[in-house]
Design an enzyme around this catalytic site. Sequence first.
Site, PDB file in Angstrom:
ATOM      1  N   HIS A 132      -7.710   1.779  -0.787  1.00 13.72           N
ATOM      2  CA  HIS A 132      -6.369   1.141  -0.092  1.00 13.72           C
ATOM      3  C   HIS A 132      -6.886   1.163   1.491  1.00 13.72           C
ATOM      4  CE1 HIS A 132      -3.145   1.647  -2.828  1.00 13.72           C
ATOM      5  NE2 HIS A 132      -3.990   1.027  -3.625  1.00 13.72           N
ATOM      6  N   PHE A 179       1.866   9.073  -0.321  1.00 13.12           N
ATOM      7  CA  PHE A 179       2.851   8.518   0.470  1.00 13.12           C
ATOM      8  C   PHE A 179       2.206   7.110   1.079  1.00 13.12           C
ATOM      9  CE2 PHE A 179       5.065   6.758   4.364  1.00 13.12           C
ATOM     10  CZ  PHE A 179       6.063   7.391   4.272  1.00 13.12           C
ATOM     11  N   GLU A 180       3.127   6.175   0.635  1.00  8.06           N
ATOM     12  CA  GLU A 180       2.980   4.718   1.154  1.00  8.06           C
ATOM     13  C   GLU A 180       4.034   3.763   1.240  1.00  8.06           C
ATOM     14  OE1 GLU A 180      -0.204   3.126  -1.699  1.00  8.06           O
ATOM     15  OE2 GLU A 180      -1.621   3.338  -0.396  1.00  8.06           O
ATOM     16  N   ILE A 181       4.289   3.085   2.513  1.00  9.77           N
ATOM     17  CA  ILE A 181       5.464   2.161   2.295  1.00  9.77           C
ATOM     18  C   ILE A 181       4.503   0.797   2.639  1.00  9.77           C
ATOM     19  CG2 ILE A 181       7.549   1.079   3.355  1.00  9.77           C
ATOM     20  CD1 ILE A 181       8.284   4.034   4.281  1.00  9.77           C
ATOM     21  N   TYR A 206       1.296  -2.134   6.018  1.00 13.83           N
ATOM     22  CA  TYR A 206       1.087  -0.982   5.341  1.00 13.83           C
ATOM     23  C   TYR A 206       1.589   0.418   6.379  1.00 13.83           C
ATOM     24  CZ  TYR A 206      -1.994   2.486   2.870  1.00 13.83           C
ATOM     25  OH  TYR A 206      -2.149   3.692   2.033  1.00 13.83           O
TER      26      TYR A 206
END
Length: 397
Positions: free
Chosen positions: A325, A288-290, A231
């Site tokens: 999350h 924003f998440e990768i 994450y």
Amino acid sequence: MSAAKRARLVLVFLALVLTPLLVLYNLLKDVHRDATEPFDLNSPTWSSASEDVVHLSPSEGDEDANNLADDHSLGPPKRANATFIILARNSDLAGTVQSITEIEQRFNKRYQYPYVILNDQEFTADFKRTVTGLTPSLVEFGLIPREDWVQPVWIDEERAAEARRKMVDEGVKYGGDVTYRNMCRFNSGFFYRQPLMQKYKYYWRIEPNVHFLCDIHFDPFLFMQEQEKVYGFTLAVHEIAATVPTLWDTAKTFTDQHPEYLASDNALGFITRFRSGGYNGCHFWSNFEIADMDFFRGEAYSQFFDFLDRSGGYYYERWGDAPVHSIAVSLFLNASKIHFFDPIGYQHDDWRHCPLDRATFEEGNCDCDYKKEFDYSGGSCKAQWDHFVRTSGLESR
Ligand SMILES: Nc1nc2c(ncn2[C@@H]2O[C@H](COP(=O)(O)OP(=O)(O)OP(=O)(O)O)[C@@H](O)[C@H]2O)c(=O)[nH]1
Ligand SMILES: *[C@@H]1O[C@H](CO)[C@@H](O)[C@H](O)[C@H]1NC(C)=O
Ligand SMILES: *[C@@H]1O[C@H](CO)[C@@H](O)[C@H](O)[C@H]1NC(C)=O
Ligand SMILES: [Mg+2]
């Protein structure tokens, strides 16, 4: 025979012999490549962890990253099994164009990762045509099934309506909004289950109307893969307490029932208060998440989401996908799996992250002010993250 004639003959001979050899060499080379690195639709190759890919960390090897991406004599750049994902309405067209234009310019024109664009209604032909025209990458549009989007029938609508009225009275942002709640629930438990997402492992979430403030001279997806991160984030903020009154207690009830899902070296310290141990409201900002979808698709998160969902908090309160999350990531993962992407300059609404590393900032041709952005202002949880990293000894690992 004159000297000139002899020279010509030698040249002809070389051409006749060498050309077939070169052709043969190229053919064999391609056969070899086909066998080891299957091409995908867009031609750049997938790579798996076992392959010998050039390793690039965000703070080093920027030149190599450029060479790797730009020098076509090396063949197409290696890519991870990854996609961008954007949830948008037809009315978000202008904002979607803006976000994609920026990420293309700052990063993706060199990497050509695909896009999955989702909506709870059919995208118009105009939306699709306009967005597809922004990039040479594969762009796929998906219609979210109703059952993955709307308020479930087992929610007591009277109770939900009362909660919405109360939040409107209290002036809570989006407090009266059912579609916003649908969106938060979808982003919590359904995006990674959409058919178009199944063929990917990593995603990078983008929203309409965000900004990418610096050139990105490395591949964050490959970084995730090579470093075995799960994450990645750029901004961390405090949640509006009124939206999550019972989220933490519900999460605790779940972990009491399932202590086996708690990671031994978790990041609980990032999200809890020092003395009371209660939720401090900190979360990674999920616009924003990768991240690696294996985590969300896995047993711990699936059970966790179902448990939260069944409690009704997405509708009786206004739980955001970001705290959901973040709590899951902080509890069920070892903290070393969470990565702060300093090199990625990013803006959502008025909040920005600008690279804190001076060299990265300089090299990024950044459109933000060094060390004057949101990172350490009052609403940010970056200080809590830093403190957690220092006190947990993560830095030295
Ligand atoms: N298809 C669809 N997308 C939505 C809907 N509501 C929100 N979204 C998308 O969901 C994401 C989050 O919505 P935003 O309205 O940006 O919510 P937010 O980021 O919490 O709040 P802002 O501060 O307003 O940006 C964005 O990508 C929106 O385009 C909806 O009803 N339908
Ligand atoms: C990418 O990941 C998905 C999900 O884990 C998997 O189903 C798919 O086979 C992978 N694709 C490749 C090319 O490795
Ligand atoms: C966390 O790390 C420990 C020690 O390395 C390991 O035994 C455990 O399996 C890890 N837990 C998770 C959830 O990855
Ligand atoms: Mg937004």
